[in-house]
Write a protein that holds these residues in place. Structure first.
Motif, mmCIF file in Angstrom:
data_model
loop_
_atom_site.group_PDB
_atom_site.id
_atom_site.type_symbol
_atom_site.label_atom_id
_atom_site.label_comp_id
_atom_site.label_asym_id
_atom_site.label_seq_id
_atom_site.Cartn_x
_atom_site.Cartn_y
_atom_site.Cartn_z
ATOM 1 N N TRP A 52 0.837 -1.203 0.000
ATOM 2 C CA TRP A 52 0.000 0.000 0.000
ATOM 3 C C TRP A 52 0.873 1.254 0.000
ATOM 4 C CZ3 TRP A 52 0.019 3.681 3.860
ATOM 5 C CH2 TRP A 52 -0.905 4.708 3.688
ATOM 6 N N VAL B 44 2.505 2.022 -3.393
ATOM 7 C CA VAL B 44 1.525 2.563 -4.353
ATOM 8 C C VAL B 44 1.277 4.034 -4.046
ATOM 9 C CG1 VAL B 44 -0.886 2.466 -5.115
ATOM 10 C CG2 VAL B 44 0.434 0.368 -4.911
ATOM 11 N N ALA B 45 1.155 4.377 -2.770
ATOM 12 C CA ALA B 45 0.945 5.774 -2.382
ATOM 13 C C ALA B 45 2.156 6.624 -2.733
ATOM 14 C CB ALA B 45 0.653 5.860 -0.883
ATOM 15 N N GLU C 25 4.402 6.062 -5.081
ATOM 16 C CA GLU C 25 4.638 6.096 -6.529
ATOM 17 C C GLU C 25 3.505 6.767 -7.301
ATOM 18 O OE1 GLU C 25 7.527 4.329 -8.206
ATOM 19 O OE2 GLU C 25 8.129 4.839 -6.164
ATOM 20 N N HIS C 26 2.410 7.075 -6.627
ATOM 21 C CA HIS C 26 1.246 7.654 -7.305
ATOM 22 C C HIS C 26 1.618 8.964 -8.004
ATOM 23 C CE1 HIS C 26 -2.927 8.527 -8.116
ATOM 24 N NE2 HIS C 26 -2.760 9.744 -7.613
ATOM 25 N N GLY C 27 1.385 8.977 -9.293
ATOM 26 C CA GLY C 27 1.619 10.188 -10.079
ATOM 27 C C GLY C 27 3.073 10.418 -10.479
ATOM 28 N N THR D 185 1.625 1.004 -9.766
ATOM 29 C CA THR D 185 0.467 1.891 -9.674
ATOM 30 C C THR D 185 -0.783 1.215 -9.144
ATOM 31 O OG1 THR D 185 0.002 1.399 -11.986
ATOM 32 C CG2 THR D 185 1.301 3.386 -11.522
ATOM 33 N N THR D 186 -0.772 -0.110 -9.027
ATOM 34 C CA THR D 186 -1.933 -0.830 -8.492
ATOM 35 C C THR D 186 -1.480 -1.708 -7.325
ATOM 36 O OG1 THR D 186 -1.680 -2.749 -9.945
ATOM 37 C CG2 THR D 186 -3.028 -0.911 -10.785
ATOM 38 N N TYR D 187 -2.430 -1.990 -6.441
ATOM 39 C CA TYR D 187 -2.099 -2.798 -5.267
ATOM 40 C C TYR D 187 -1.671 -4.224 -5.643
ATOM 41 C CZ TYR D 187 -2.209 -4.651 -0.569
ATOM 42 O OH TYR D 187 -1.850 -5.233 0.612
#
Length: 155
Positions: free
Chosen positions: A42, A45-46, A48-50, A57-59
Motif C-alpha cells: 500500500w 503505491v501511495a 509512486e502515485h503520479g 500503480t496498483t495494489y
C-alpha cells in the motif's frame, strides 16, 4: 474477514505454550513479514502515485513486487522510482531477509536438537546395556567363586 484471519494466523504461530523460543521468534518474524508486505504494498503505491515512469500503480502489482522483494528474487519487472518508494523497498528487503534468516535458523536448530536427542537416547541405551552386561558378568563370577569355594571345602 482479513483481520480475523490474521489474528488466527498469529495465534497459531505464537500461541503454543510448549513451543521453543526459536520457533516463536520465527513465527513472529513471519507474521511481521506478512504485515510489512501488505502495508509496504500500500505504501509503495501511495509513494509512486503520479510519479513519472512509475510502474507500481496498483495494489496487486505492488503486492507481487513486495513478495519478489522480500524473497530477494527481484525479477525487475516492477520497481519503485521515487525516493519514498525505495525507502519502502529497503524496509521490505531488510524484514524479508531477516525473516528468512530466522526461519532457516529455527529449522536448523530443530534438526540439530532432534539429532542430539537421538544420540542422547542411543548413548543412554548403550550405557544401560553395558551396565546390564557388567551385572551379568559379576553374577557369573560370583557363581564361579561359590562353586570353586564349595569344591575346595569338599575334596
Amino acid at each position: 474477514m482479513l483481520p480475523g484471519f490474521l489474528t488466527r494466523a498469529v495465534e497459531l504461530l505464537l500461541g503454543r505454550e510448549g513451543r521453543s523460543l526459536h520457533l516463536k521468534a520465527a513465527g513472529a518474524a513471519t507474521a511481521v513479514l506478512g504485515v510489512v508486505m501488505l502495508v509496504g504494498s500500500w505504501a509503495v503505491v501511495a509513494a509512486e502515485h503520479g510519479a513519472r515512469g512509475a510502474n507500481l500503480t496498483t495494489y496487486p502489482r505492488a503486492l507481487w513486487w513486495s513478495i519478489e522483494t522480500a524473497t530477494t528474487v527481484g525479477y525487475g519487472d516492477f520497481f519503485p522510482v521515487t525516493f519514498w518508494g525505495r525507502v519502502v523497498g529497503a524496509v521490505v528487503m531488510v524484514v524479508g531477509i531477516t525473516t528468512y534468516g530466522l526461519v532457516t535458523a529455527a529449522l536448523a536448530t530443530w534438526f540439530v536438537g532432534r539429532e542430539q536427542r537421538r544420540r542422547h537416547h542411543l548413548a543412554h541405551g548403550a550405557q544401560e546395556l553395558g551396565e546390564e552386561a557388567a551385572r551379568a558378568l559379576y553374577e557369573r563370577f560370583d557363581r564361579l567363586e561359590r562353586l570353586l569355594a564349595g569344591k575346595g571345602e569338599n575334596p
